[in-house]
Design a protein around this motif. Sequence first.
Motif, mmCIF file in Angstrom:
data_model
loop_
_atom_site.group_PDB
_atom_site.id
_atom_site.type_symbol
_atom_site.label_atom_id
_atom_site.label_comp_id
_atom_site.label_asym_id
_atom_site.label_seq_id
_atom_site.Cartn_x
_atom_site.Cartn_y
_atom_site.Cartn_z
ATOM 1 N N GLY B 191 -22.517 61.940 62.894
ATOM 2 C CA GLY B 191 -22.113 62.810 63.997
ATOM 3 C C GLY B 191 -22.654 62.416 65.325
ATOM 4 N N ALA B 192 -23.412 61.313 65.359
ATOM 5 C CA ALA B 192 -23.917 60.866 66.645
ATOM 6 C C ALA B 192 -23.506 59.413 66.844
ATOM 7 N N SER B 193 -23.443 59.015 68.073
ATOM 8 C CA SER B 193 -23.123 57.613 68.313
ATOM 9 C C SER B 193 -24.399 56.877 68.691
ATOM 10 N N LEU B 194 -24.417 55.618 68.301
ATOM 11 C CA LEU B 194 -25.621 54.825 68.560
ATOM 12 C C LEU B 194 -25.956 54.809 70.045
ATOM 13 N N ALA B 195 -24.926 54.646 70.840
ATOM 14 C CA ALA B 195 -25.167 54.523 72.270
ATOM 15 C C ALA B 195 -25.847 55.764 72.829
ATOM 16 N N ARG B 196 -25.521 56.912 72.284
ATOM 17 C CA ARG B 196 -26.094 58.142 72.821
ATOM 18 C C ARG B 196 -27.413 58.493 72.147
ATOM 19 N N HIS B 197 -27.507 58.172 70.896
ATOM 20 C CA HIS B 197 -28.640 58.665 70.119
ATOM 21 C C HIS B 197 -29.847 57.731 70.142
ATOM 22 N N LEU B 198 -29.588 56.450 70.118
ATOM 23 C CA LEU B 198 -30.668 55.481 69.921
ATOM 24 C C LEU B 198 -31.766 55.625 70.983
ATOM 25 N N ALA B 223 -38.024 45.974 81.521
ATOM 26 C CA ALA B 223 -37.354 45.626 80.272
ATOM 27 C C ALA B 223 -36.785 46.874 79.605
ATOM 28 N N ILE B 224 -37.541 47.950 79.647
ATOM 29 C CA ILE B 224 -37.066 49.189 79.020
ATOM 30 C C ILE B 224 -35.818 49.694 79.748
ATOM 31 N N ARG B 225 -35.897 49.643 81.064
ATOM 32 C CA ARG B 225 -34.731 50.084 81.841
ATOM 33 C C ARG B 225 -33.505 49.248 81.483
ATOM 34 N N TRP B 226 -33.743 47.962 81.368
ATOM 35 C CA TRP B 226 -32.624 47.073 81.016
ATOM 36 C C TRP B 226 -32.088 47.421 79.638
ATOM 37 N N LEU B 227 -33.007 47.656 78.728
ATOM 38 C CA LEU B 227 -32.605 47.924 77.349
ATOM 39 C C LEU B 227 -31.808 49.227 77.273
ATOM 40 N N LYS B 228 -32.276 50.220 77.973
ATOM 41 C CA LYS B 228 -31.572 51.502 77.923
ATOM 42 C C LYS B 228 -30.148 51.356 78.459
ATOM 43 N N LYS B 229 -30.066 50.614 79.541
ATOM 44 C CA LYS B 229 -28.752 50.418 80.141
ATOM 45 C C LYS B 229 -27.851 49.682 79.161
ATOM 46 N N LEU B 230 -28.435 48.689 78.529
ATOM 47 C CA LEU B 230 -27.657 47.901 77.565
ATOM 48 C C LEU B 230 -27.122 48.797 76.455
ATOM 49 N N VAL B 232 -26.701 52.071 76.380
ATOM 50 C CA VAL B 232 -25.721 53.071 76.812
ATOM 51 C C VAL B 232 -24.338 52.451 76.961
ATOM 52 N N GLU B 233 -24.349 51.193 77.349
ATOM 53 C CA GLU B 233 -23.051 50.573 77.619
ATOM 54 C C GLU B 233 -22.377 50.027 76.362
ATOM 55 N N ILE B 234 -23.009 50.203 75.216
ATOM 56 C CA ILE B 234 -22.387 49.707 73.972
ATOM 57 C C ILE B 234 -21.143 50.540 73.675
ATOM 58 N N ASP B 235 -20.140 49.834 73.260
ATOM 59 C CA ASP B 235 -18.899 50.513 72.898
ATOM 60 C C ASP B 235 -19.161 51.449 71.722
ATOM 61 N N PRO B 236 -18.902 52.736 71.873
ATOM 62 C CA PRO B 236 -19.209 53.698 70.798
ATOM 63 C C PRO B 236 -18.468 53.385 69.503
ATOM 64 N N ASN B 237 -17.416 52.621 69.605
ATOM 65 C CA ASN B 237 -16.640 52.365 68.392
ATOM 66 C C ASN B 237 -17.182 51.196 67.586
ATOM 67 N N LEU B 238 -18.151 50.535 68.150
ATOM 68 C CA LEU B 238 -18.703 49.376 67.450
ATOM 69 C C LEU B 238 -19.425 49.855 66.194
ATOM 70 N N PRO B 239 -19.217 49.180 65.081
ATOM 71 C CA PRO B 239 -19.937 49.591 63.868
ATOM 72 C C PRO B 239 -21.453 49.443 64.084
ATOM 73 N N ASP B 240 -22.160 50.263 63.333
ATOM 74 C CA ASP B 240 -23.610 50.347 63.504
ATOM 75 C C ASP B 240 -24.305 49.007 63.460
ATOM 76 N N HIS B 241 -24.079 48.291 62.383
ATOM 77 C CA HIS B 241 -24.867 47.072 62.221
ATOM 78 C C HIS B 241 -24.490 46.047 63.273
ATOM 79 N N GLU B 242 -23.247 46.036 63.662
ATOM 80 C CA GLU B 242 -22.842 45.090 64.700
ATOM 81 C C GLU B 242 -23.527 45.442 66.017
ATOM 82 N N ALA B 243 -23.528 46.713 66.273
ATOM 83 C CA ALA B 243 -24.179 47.156 67.512
ATOM 84 C C ALA B 243 -25.643 46.759 67.492
#
Lengths: 485, 486
Positions: B191-198, B223-230, B232-243
């Motif tokens: 029920g959560a997406s990686l981009a939002r939850h991680l 680095a943390i700022r960069w990582l967070k941005k990265l 968030v921008e992940i396509d929510p439809n990407l499968p978990d492991h691929e993401a």
Amino acid sequence: MPAPTVGQAPSLNTFLKSLKGTEIETSIELLISLLKRRQIKNSRPCAIATAKLLLQVVAEQRWRSAQDLIKRIRDVGRKLVAAQPREMAVGNIVRRVLGVVREVAEEDQDSTSNIAPESLPGSPAIVGQSLHRPALPSNISGFSPLSHGAALPQNVQTQPQSGTSSPSLDGSVDSPPRRPPMPNAGGSYAGAAPHTSLFGIFQHPQGASPIGTPPIGSGTASPIPKSKKDQEEQKEKLDIKAEVIDGIKDLLEELDIVDKQIAESALDHIHSNEIILTHTSSQTVQAFLTAAARKRKFTVIHVEAYPNDHESTHSTIVNGGQKTGDDAEGDERWKPLTAMGIKVIVIPDSAVFALMSRMNKVILAPHTVLANGSLIAAAGASTIAQAAKVHHVPVVVLSGVYKLSPVYPFDTDEMIEYGDPGKVIPYQDGEFMDKVDVVNPVYDFVDAELVDLYITNLGGHAPSYLYRIVADHYRTEDIDLTSKT
Amino acid sequence: MSEQQKPAEAPQGEQKLSPAELKKRAKAEKQARRAAQKGEQGGPSQDNAPPNGEPKGQKPSGAPGPAQQKPKVEKQPQKGAHKPSEQDSKKQGTAQQTTMPVRNRRASQSGGGAPREQAKKQENKNVELFSHLYTQPRRQTIEGAPKDVHPSVLALGLQISSYEICGSTARCVAMLNAFKDAILEYNTPAGASLARHLTSHYLSPQIDYLKSCRPISESMGNAIRWLKKLIVEIDPNLPDHEAKNYVCDQIDRFIQERITVADQAIATSASSQIKNGSVVLTYAKSSIVEKTILQSHANGTQFRVIVLDSRPLFEGKNLATRLMHAGLQVEYFPFSGIARAMSDATLVLLGAHSMLSNGRLQSRIGTASIAMAAHRADVPVIVCCESVKFSGKVALDSIVINEVAPSEELLLPPSKTAPTPVKTDDDEEEVKLRGLQDWKEIPNLQILNLMYDVTPAEYIRMVICEYGSVPPSSVPVVHRLVNEGM
């Protein structure tokens, strides 16, 4: 070299104790070895030891003439200075004592004959002036008038003159007892005036060589007054020893109360709620701060001066003036500042710049103060002074006059001493010690422009004024001790 | 200046805190309250210690803060028990003393300080001027760490807090690697997406944990700022492991691009500044300076290195050892030898903790003194710094932005020359000689152990980053391009 006492590490105290019963030569050798081994170090112990030793030297025998006494003191002084040239307090004290002797001798002369000054009309102008020079302020109370400050420059002038005189004259004039070669002919007259031998020598060239340079040759009037003086002088001579001893005792007393005198002005310089930065442990600074702490509350930031002085710094902060065992420092005890309600913050040397912007004042204790107002102090002091300059924080240097040395810093590097690298890196680190040059400077040179104020037992002075005080305290002819007469 | 001097104004200081700091403080307080509650259940009996046992001489009357609270001391003896300083709580470990320092500070002003013998030790040992920097004590154990912190991160936290991993770059790389481990084991809840939850639910506790071990460095922040941005921008439809794989690849790339390659570029560029016969002076240890020196040595340049070092970390000794093993001619000075060392130097190479946007350099404490001495001696000062350490912050002095390390680090093991046994030669004062180790028992005595200082821009001739050599005034430009404009 005989070890002073058994079972105790030799120190100032053991030296002073041993001084009484020991033969004078032995004592001299002992002090030399203590200085060489750095078992007596830092300005104050060195000064005290030197003064006490010279006291014994003076008391040792009856002196036939002040000239002999001066020669003797110079000889001893030269040895001591050579033992540890960087402890300039030793040389300073020797010069002060020489000054006392000369002063006593001159007083005698002045009282017995006023002709003396005029008696050498041809000789350089200094002679007259130096003879008139008032009592050396061994007690510091007597501040001499401006004219005396002129001694130094004049000496410089006279050197060319002596150069013009014939070599033979020079050779004979420079008889060992009296004078260092540096301030050649001119300077030496002054100090030596009262003595038979001196005048005899002067007469010689006049009579023997007609080549005598104008200044000397023209001194025709001199012979008669001189011989008169000689006779009278011999009567007075008896007093010389006693007077010199008194002078040295005054000097010792000055050493004793110098901190107190400096501390008297503490309230003029420290106001409430100040933040004061200081460096290493110094009795003088502690006394100064303690005096202020009685009346006012302030904060002290204490830089620990790693790796050479941090232990004594810590101990001063924590224990105040209670010293462990037979420490070389005096017996004075005082409460730590913290016990007086003063907040003390210990910082490592590296934090100086970071904190400097919040400091109100920097108080430094010098090892030696040089004649142009610069100083030698514990390593790290120059960083502190520079940081203070950058942040426009006033730098105050507390120094007894005995630390004031008539040396001008021509080569600052040679005044810096290097300490035990084992304090930086333990010797167990064999490979590191082997391959890396570990350097541990003990002192720093702080330029005069970085100092805003000197507070001595005479009061406060600008660094640019110090040369005057130097001129007041040391005779030109004594400045160069190291030379072989 | 007056603020620092007048303790009474401390509350004012509080108002100046940034929102972030306030948040942190609030959190700390909450934690503290919880801890205190727990503690009280455990050992309330301690509060009953006999009051008024305190010799009057020991009252810290000088410190303004304590002076204020004095009147209240007798009235509320029990309250004092909750006001130990952080270090005390750590040391004594009694349950009810686990109050956080921030709270401690405020509480002590509202009146407190137990009249018990112990109360003396609880005098606030935090330096007033830096009260804003005393946050929580550094975490030294994993005890009480949040459950969801990944083991790699747990271990890293301890390594960081014990300086085993030290230096801005090293910490940043280690953090990213630990995050990689953590992310690989992450599973997006239903029920959560990686981009939002991680980021918010998984990464944040890790970051908070690291912060509790030691405040994070600018490079870590970037680095943390960069990582967070990265993320968030992940396509929510990407499968978990691929993401997850994508994120990990990107982290690797980040390390590669922004640090490894950047270091090489900087080392190459900076080593060209070292000429035959140069005497390079450096301070403490910077990985990038080390690389530069080694590279220059490998290029066959004949030069000498002077390493200055300072208490308490002695990082320079590590550097000197490594250079020594590389066969370089090395001189090693304690910090007090700056003046002497500088008289030989022809070039000063400095590493950075962070380059601030007003061109100032934040680096290991002492750096500013070195730069100042070099400036005075007309020796060029060159800073080697990856652009990841460039910061948007500005600072005028070393006081507002800094880090305070535990004072205990500055204590030295008692040595032979240190105060010898008890010497009670005078009856009036039966005080045994104490060492600095006893500083907690000595009223009015504080020890300050700062980590960084700020070097004015005018002392810095040049900043070498992977984008080239720039003057310090260009730092904000590079920062905007690289860290924000990405």
